[in-house]
Design a protein around this motif. Structure first.
Motif, PDB file in Angstrom:
ATOM      1  N   SER A  68     -53.410 -10.342  30.392  1.00 61.44           N
ATOM      2  CA  SER A  68     -52.615  -9.168  30.030  1.00 61.44           C
ATOM      3  C   SER A  68     -52.910  -8.716  28.605  1.00 61.44           C
ATOM      4  O   SER A  68     -53.022  -7.519  28.334  1.00 61.44           O
ATOM      5  CB  SER A  68     -51.120  -9.471  30.188  1.00 61.44           C
ATOM      6  OG  SER A  68     -50.810  -9.810  31.525  1.00 61.44           O
ATOM      7  N   ALA A  69     -53.039  -9.669  27.692  1.00 58.09           N
ATOM      8  CA  ALA A  69     -53.352  -9.326  26.307  1.00 58.09           C
ATOM      9  C   ALA A  69     -54.721  -8.660  26.210  1.00 58.09           C
ATOM     10  O   ALA A  69     -54.913  -7.697  25.449  1.00 58.09           O
ATOM     11  CB  ALA A  69     -53.303 -10.574  25.432  1.00 58.09           C
ATOM     12  N   LYS A  78     -50.117  -1.514  24.103  1.00 55.13           N
ATOM     13  CA  LYS A  78     -49.457  -2.584  24.844  1.00 55.13           C
ATOM     14  C   LYS A  78     -48.735  -2.011  26.057  1.00 55.13           C
ATOM     15  O   LYS A  78     -47.559  -1.631  25.992  1.00 55.13           O
ATOM     16  CB  LYS A  78     -48.483  -3.332  23.934  1.00 55.13           C
ATOM     17  CG  LYS A  78     -49.189  -4.087  22.813  1.00 55.13           C
ATOM     18  CD  LYS A  78     -48.215  -4.878  21.968  1.00 55.13           C
ATOM     19  CE  LYS A  78     -48.946  -5.653  20.861  1.00 55.13           C
ATOM     20  NZ  LYS A  78     -48.013  -6.437  20.026  1.00 55.13           N
ATOM     21  N   SER A  82     -47.095  -9.075  27.766  1.00 54.50           N
ATOM     22  CA  SER A  82     -47.842 -10.245  27.320  1.00 54.50           C
ATOM     23  C   SER A  82     -47.012 -10.983  26.287  1.00 54.50           C
ATOM     24  O   SER A  82     -46.687 -10.432  25.239  1.00 54.50           O
ATOM     25  CB  SER A  82     -49.191  -9.816  26.719  1.00 54.50           C
ATOM     26  OG  SER A  82     -49.875 -10.922  26.165  1.00 54.50           O
ATOM     27  N   THR A  90     -47.116 -12.480  34.470  1.00 53.23           N
ATOM     28  CA  THR A  90     -47.573 -11.465  35.413  1.00 53.23           C
ATOM     29  C   THR A  90     -47.427 -12.002  36.831  1.00 53.23           C
ATOM     30  O   THR A  90     -48.009 -13.034  37.179  1.00 53.23           O
ATOM     31  CB  THR A  90     -49.051 -11.106  35.146  1.00 53.23           C
ATOM     32  OG1 THR A  90     -49.182 -10.647  33.806  1.00 53.23           O
ATOM     33  CG2 THR A  90     -49.526 -10.019  36.104  1.00 53.23           C
ATOM     34  N   ASP A 109     -54.486  -5.551  35.957  1.00 52.77           N
ATOM     35  CA  ASP A 109     -54.017  -6.883  35.576  1.00 52.77           C
ATOM     36  C   ASP A 109     -53.550  -7.602  36.838  1.00 52.77           C
ATOM     37  O   ASP A 109     -52.971  -6.988  37.744  1.00 52.77           O
ATOM     38  CB  ASP A 109     -52.868  -6.757  34.575  1.00 52.77           C
ATOM     39  CG  ASP A 109     -52.532  -8.080  33.917  1.00 52.77           C
ATOM     40  OD1 ASP A 109     -53.348  -9.015  33.995  1.00 52.77           O
ATOM     41  OD2 ASP A 109     -51.438  -8.181  33.309  1.00 52.77           O
TER      42      ASP A 109
END
Length: 242
Positions: A68-69, A78, A82, A90, A109
């Motif tokens: 996610s990051a 963003k 995350s 997630t 994602d």
């Protein structure tokens, strides 16, 4: 399965909010035999693509690797949740859009769908949803791994990916190592890391055509995204998608 990877959409996508990425000098990072090649992004690389094509980047990997990051780094904002957590953050596949150097990019994602503790029926639903989110154009898989950690569950992850998405996945996969600052603090570069990493990880890198990039998701700037997109463009051109 071939139709999943080769679907095109001729400019009919709905217009969505995107965060343009800065147009900085880009580099090709393709570690072949531990030799990293770098070079500027040419005009042909920037313009040699079909108008209206959406490139799908599917972030895959185990929980806690920074999927996610990394997605947020690619998006430039963003949009995916995350945060540090002892449990997976997630839990379902989701997609966000951006534009990078004039190319529409759909960043997908995913949860850790290859955890051995996940029921096959749940894994099947994640895979099917992921395929649905990729229907807008060609697909590149980004296997996210923690640069300082290689687990038993990751040793056979390529075989699991091929079982889920077909044998084509191997030629369309880039390994994205996160926590690049860990290498910097140790006085190492990606080439040094690959030279000294575990044999099983070396084999995995070879299976992916030695396509690797290094991310530090706490770092501002778009150079690392440019490196990733250069490798993405190389894959798509090799597959006759660009």
């Amino acid at each position: 399965m071939g139709s999943f990877f080769s679907k095109w959409q001729d400019g009919s996508n709905e217009t969505k909010d995107r965060q343009p990425a800065a147009d900085n000098t880009s580099f090709l990072m393709k570690c072949v035999g531990l030799q990293c090649l770098t070079g500027p992004h040419t005009d042909e690389a920037k313009t040699g693509r079909h108008t209206g094509t959406t490139v799908n980047l599917v972030l895959l990997g185990m929980a806690g690797t920074g999927k996610s990051a990394s997605g947020n780094t690619i998006l430039g904002q963003k949009l995916f949740v995350s945060r540090p957590s002892s449990t997976p953050v997630t839990t379902k596949c989701q997609a966000k859009q951006t534009e990078i150097n004039g190319v529409d990019v759909n960043v997908i994602d995913t949860p850790d769908m290859f955890d051995d503790d996940i029921a096959p029926s749940v894994r099947g639903k994640h895979v099917q949803r992921c395929k649905q989110l990729c229907e807008s154009g060609p697909c590149v898989f980004v296997l996210v791994m923690h640069v300082s950690r290689f687990t038993d569950g990751e040793r056979d992850i390529m075989e699991k990916l091929e079982k889920a998405f077909g044998r084509e996945v191997r030629g369309r996969t880039i390994i994205l190592f996160t926590r690049g600052n860990d290498l910097q603090q140790a006085g190492m570069g990606l080439e040094d890391f690959l030279h000294s990493c575990q044999p099983d990880l070396k084999k995995m890198v070879e299976k992916c055509g030695n396509r690797c990039v290094l991310f530090e998701n706490n770092k501002s700037g778009s150079d690392q995204v440019e490196k990733l997109m250069t490798v993405v463009n190389t894959i798509l051109k090799d597959q006759n998608n660009f």
